[in-house]
Design a protein around this motif. Structure first.
Motif, PDB file in Angstrom:
ATOM      1  N   LEU A 110      -3.113  -6.163  -4.274  1.00 33.88           N
ATOM      2  CA  LEU A 110      -2.560  -6.049  -2.931  1.00 33.88           C
ATOM      3  C   LEU A 110      -2.822  -4.642  -2.413  1.00 33.88           C
ATOM      4  CD1 LEU A 110      -0.791  -7.353  -0.658  1.00 33.88           C
ATOM      5  CD2 LEU A 110       1.184  -6.310  -1.801  1.00 33.88           C
ATOM      6  N   SER A 111      -3.339  -4.554  -1.206  1.00 32.29           N
ATOM      7  CA  SER A 111      -3.552  -3.241  -0.594  1.00 32.29           C
ATOM      8  C   SER A 111      -3.279  -3.312   0.896  1.00 32.29           C
ATOM      9  CB  SER A 111      -4.981  -2.736  -0.842  1.00 32.29           C
ATOM     10  OG  SER A 111      -5.929  -3.544  -0.152  1.00 32.29           O
ATOM     11  N   ILE A 112      -3.019  -2.141   1.471  1.00 34.34           N
ATOM     12  CA  ILE A 112      -2.848  -2.008   2.920  1.00 34.34           C
ATOM     13  C   ILE A 112      -3.670  -0.802   3.354  1.00 34.34           C
ATOM     14  CG2 ILE A 112      -0.685  -0.731   2.558  1.00 34.34           C
ATOM     15  CD1 ILE A 112       0.247  -1.728   5.303  1.00 34.34           C
ATOM     16  N   LEU A 113      -4.395  -0.955   4.455  1.00 33.32           N
ATOM     17  CA  LEU A 113      -5.297   0.088   4.929  1.00 33.32           C
ATOM     18  C   LEU A 113      -5.556  -0.087   6.414  1.00 33.32           C
ATOM     19  CD1 LEU A 113      -8.969  -0.802   3.947  1.00 33.32           C
ATOM     20  CD2 LEU A 113      -7.081  -2.428   3.838  1.00 33.32           C
ATOM     21  N   VAL A 114      -6.220   0.884   7.009  1.00 27.85           N
ATOM     22  CA  VAL A 114      -6.658   0.768   8.399  1.00 27.85           C
ATOM     23  C   VAL A 114      -8.050   0.165   8.397  1.00 27.85           C
ATOM     24  CG1 VAL A 114      -7.205   1.994  10.523  1.00 27.85           C
ATOM     25  CG2 VAL A 114      -5.290   2.756   9.107  1.00 27.85           C
ATOM     26  N   GLU A 190       5.422   5.254   7.972  1.00 30.34           N
ATOM     27  CA  GLU A 190       6.287   6.420   8.026  1.00 30.34           C
ATOM     28  C   GLU A 190       5.655   7.651   7.384  1.00 30.34           C
ATOM     29  OE1 GLU A 190      10.246   5.774   6.655  1.00 30.34           O
ATOM     30  OE2 GLU A 190      10.657   4.184   8.113  1.00 30.34           O
ATOM     31  N   ARG A 191       4.740   7.446   6.429  1.00 34.77           N
ATOM     32  CA  ARG A 191       4.103   8.576   5.752  1.00 34.77           C
ATOM     33  C   ARG A 191       2.658   8.803   6.228  1.00 34.77           C
ATOM     34  NH1 ARG A 191       8.733   8.967   4.730  1.00 34.77           N
ATOM     35  NH2 ARG A 191       9.711   9.389   2.702  1.00 34.77           N
ATOM     36  N   ASP A 192       2.243   8.092   7.271  1.00 34.78           N
ATOM     37  CA  ASP A 192       0.889   8.271   7.829  1.00 34.78           C
ATOM     38  C   ASP A 192      -0.173   8.156   6.737  1.00 34.78           C
ATOM     39  OD1 ASP A 192       1.316   8.752  10.661  1.00 34.78           O
ATOM     40  OD2 ASP A 192       2.256  10.637  10.078  1.00 34.78           O
ATOM     41  N   LEU A 193      -0.162   7.042   6.028  1.00 38.71           N
ATOM     42  CA  LEU A 193      -1.091   6.858   4.929  1.00 38.71           C
ATOM     43  C   LEU A 193      -2.392   6.223   5.409  1.00 38.71           C
ATOM     44  CD1 LEU A 193       1.368   5.641   2.154  1.00 38.71           C
ATOM     45  CD2 LEU A 193       0.669   7.981   2.734  1.00 38.71           C
ATOM     46  N   ALA A 194      -3.439   6.383   4.613  1.00 37.89           N
ATOM     47  CA  ALA A 194      -4.733   5.776   4.916  1.00 37.89           C
ATOM     48  C   ALA A 194      -4.996   4.567   4.039  1.00 37.89           C
ATOM     49  CB  ALA A 194      -5.850   6.801   4.731  1.00 37.89           C
ATOM     50  N   MET A 210       6.002  -6.777 -10.036  1.00 38.88           N
ATOM     51  CA  MET A 210       6.175  -5.342 -10.253  1.00 38.88           C
ATOM     52  C   MET A 210       4.835  -4.627 -10.096  1.00 38.88           C
ATOM     53  SD  MET A 210       7.954  -3.443 -13.527  1.00 38.88           S
ATOM     54  CE  MET A 210       9.559  -4.143 -13.088  1.00 38.88           C
ATOM     55  N   ALA A 211       4.874  -3.462  -9.453  1.00 36.11           N
ATOM     56  CA  ALA A 211       3.669  -2.650  -9.279  1.00 36.11           C
ATOM     57  C   ALA A 211       3.432  -1.845 -10.546  1.00 36.11           C
ATOM     58  CB  ALA A 211       3.825  -1.727  -8.078  1.00 36.11           C
ATOM     59  N   LEU A 212       2.446  -2.247 -11.346  1.00 35.82           N
ATOM     60  CA  LEU A 212       2.175  -1.563 -12.605  1.00 35.82           C
ATOM     61  C   LEU A 212       1.225  -0.388 -12.431  1.00 35.82           C
ATOM     62  CD1 LEU A 212       1.912  -4.435 -15.236  1.00 35.82           C
ATOM     63  CD2 LEU A 212       3.918  -3.237 -14.335  1.00 35.82           C
ATOM     64  N   ASP A 213       0.443  -0.379 -11.387  1.00 39.14           N
ATOM     65  CA  ASP A 213      -0.432   0.751 -11.108  1.00 39.14           C
ATOM     66  C   ASP A 213      -0.579   0.867  -9.598  1.00 39.14           C
ATOM     67  OD1 ASP A 213      -2.078   2.910 -11.412  1.00 39.14           O
ATOM     68  OD2 ASP A 213      -3.634   1.884 -12.556  1.00 39.14           O
ATOM     69  N   GLY A 214      -0.755   2.064  -9.124  1.00 36.23           N
ATOM     70  CA  GLY A 214      -0.831   2.242  -7.686  1.00 36.23           C
ATOM     71  C   GLY A 214      -1.689   3.426  -7.285  1.00 36.23           C
ATOM     72  N   LYS A 215      -2.329   3.280  -6.138  1.00 34.81           N
ATOM     73  CA  LYS A 215      -3.161   4.340  -5.566  1.00 34.81           C
ATOM     74  C   LYS A 215      -2.693   4.589  -4.144  1.00 34.81           C
ATOM     75  CE  LYS A 215      -8.023   5.340  -4.451  1.00 34.81           C
ATOM     76  NZ  LYS A 215      -9.414   4.821  -4.535  1.00 34.81           N
ATOM     77  N   VAL A 216      -2.519   5.856  -3.798  1.00 32.00           N
ATOM     78  CA  VAL A 216      -2.081   6.229  -2.457  1.00 32.00           C
ATOM     79  C   VAL A 216      -2.980   7.336  -1.920  1.00 32.00           C
ATOM     80  CG1 VAL A 216      -0.250   7.313  -1.095  1.00 32.00           C
ATOM     81  CG2 VAL A 216       0.339   5.569  -2.787  1.00 32.00           C
ATOM     82  N   ASN A 217      -3.524   7.118  -0.730  1.00 32.10           N
ATOM     83  CA  ASN A 217      -4.259   8.151   0.009  1.00 32.10           C
ATOM     84  C   ASN A 217      -3.578   8.329   1.359  1.00 32.10           C
ATOM     85  OD1 ASN A 217      -6.117   8.259  -2.060  1.00 32.10           O
ATOM     86  ND2 ASN A 217      -7.635   7.001  -1.012  1.00 32.10           N
ATOM     87  N   SER A 218      -3.412   9.574   1.776  1.00 29.36           N
ATOM     88  CA  SER A 218      -2.803   9.827   3.081  1.00 29.36           C
ATOM     89  C   SER A 218      -3.840  10.387   4.044  1.00 29.36           C
ATOM     90  CB  SER A 218      -1.625  10.799   2.954  1.00 29.36           C
ATOM     91  OG  SER A 218      -2.061  12.063   2.526  1.00 29.36           O
ATOM     92  N   ASP A 219      -3.512  10.344   5.319  1.00 28.77           N
ATOM     93  CA  ASP A 219      -4.410  10.814   6.369  1.00 28.77           C
ATOM     94  C   ASP A 219      -4.306  12.332   6.478  1.00 28.77           C
ATOM     95  OD1 ASP A 219      -5.772  11.416   8.701  1.00 28.77           O
ATOM     96  OD2 ASP A 219      -4.989   9.699   9.807  1.00 28.77           O
TER      97      ASP A 219
END
Length: 251
Positions: A110-114, A190-194, A210-219
């Motif tokens: 599962l991912s969310i992006l622009v 809310e965190r202006d993520l990419a 449950m989220a066992l691994d995660g990647k976060v990039n912000s703008d």
């Protein structure tokens, strides 16, 4: 801005996205202390670098004793690790994350992006988690599901439920996925993520997601609005060791 897995999970927990208990460590001894504090008899030790593919590079180890935890941490800390996602560079491992080992029934993506093409925030999901999403798209594109979010209406619960059923989840799991997606959408905005990526988003033997691994990039353009995120990014090795000493909790 890129973030380590443990930092991403701290953000997830803040927005109600379930993650396994975990603690960061900067030495093998701290890793053992973390395992003892978490309790149980099985743990995962995971190198903290800004790249995926750590498992194939020896950066993720399943441990059944504190001696194995110590050995795994010792093998990772202080070395440079190169993965197929590190762009040909070997990245230094200054921290490891020690988490509870969970029994996994199925792995989802599962991912969310622009989405630049549709000019909309979009979710991408697949019932084939735990592998590179580009590989899934090449080999079984029918397993990729996409939701484009109307910027006026925002994410709607019915969209989450439809996505859940498209991935073969039952009603209880669809409710859980809805809560996770709404939390991700709120975090993203809310965190202006990419980009936020959960891979895997696991279904445990108990049926819990449950989220066992995660990647976060912000703008980067929004960095001035989020000094706390900038501070997380700029965490130095010395600061990381101090953070480990006070034992960050993920939930």
């Amino acid at each position: 801005m890129n973030f380590h897995e443990y930092q991403a999970k701290e953000l997830f927990a803040e927005f109600g996205i379930p993650v396994p208990p975990g603690k960061v460590a900067a030495s093998p001894e701290q890793a053992v202390d973390a395992a003892k504090a978490l309790g149980g008899s099985q743990w995962m030790v995971k190198a903290q670098i800004h790249a995926g593919g750590r498992g194939k590079a020896g950066g993720v180890k399943f441990c059944k004793s504190t001696d194995e935890v110590k050995a795994a941490a010792a093998a990772m800390l202080g070395r440079d690790m190169e993965t197929y996602q590190s762009g040909g560079r070997a990245l230094p491992v200054n921290l490891v994350l020690v988490t509870d080992a969970t029994n996994i029934a199925k792995e989802l993506y599962l991912s969310i992006l622009v989405d630049r093409d549709s000019k909309a925030v979009s979710f991408i999901a697949s019932a084939q988690g735990g592998v590179d999403i580009e590989q899934v798209a090449r080999e079984t594109p029918e397993d990729i599901h996409t939701i484009e979010i109307n910027f006026v209406e925002g994410l709607q619960p019915y969209q989450c439920r439809k996505l859940a059923f498209d991935m073969g989840l039952d009603a209880k799991q669809a409710t859980q996925l809805t809560k996770i997606m709404l939390g991700l959408y709120k975090l993203f905005n809310e965190r202006d993520l990419a980009l936020v990526e959960l891979n895997p988003l696991a279904i445990l033997d108990s049926g819990v997601l449950m989220a066992l691994d995660g990647k976060v990039n912000s703008d980067d353009n929004a960095e001035f609005r989020h000094p706390k995120l900038a501070a997380m990014r700029d965490l130095s090795q010395e600061d990381a060791a101090e953070a480990a000493a006070v034992q960050h909790n993920l939930n």
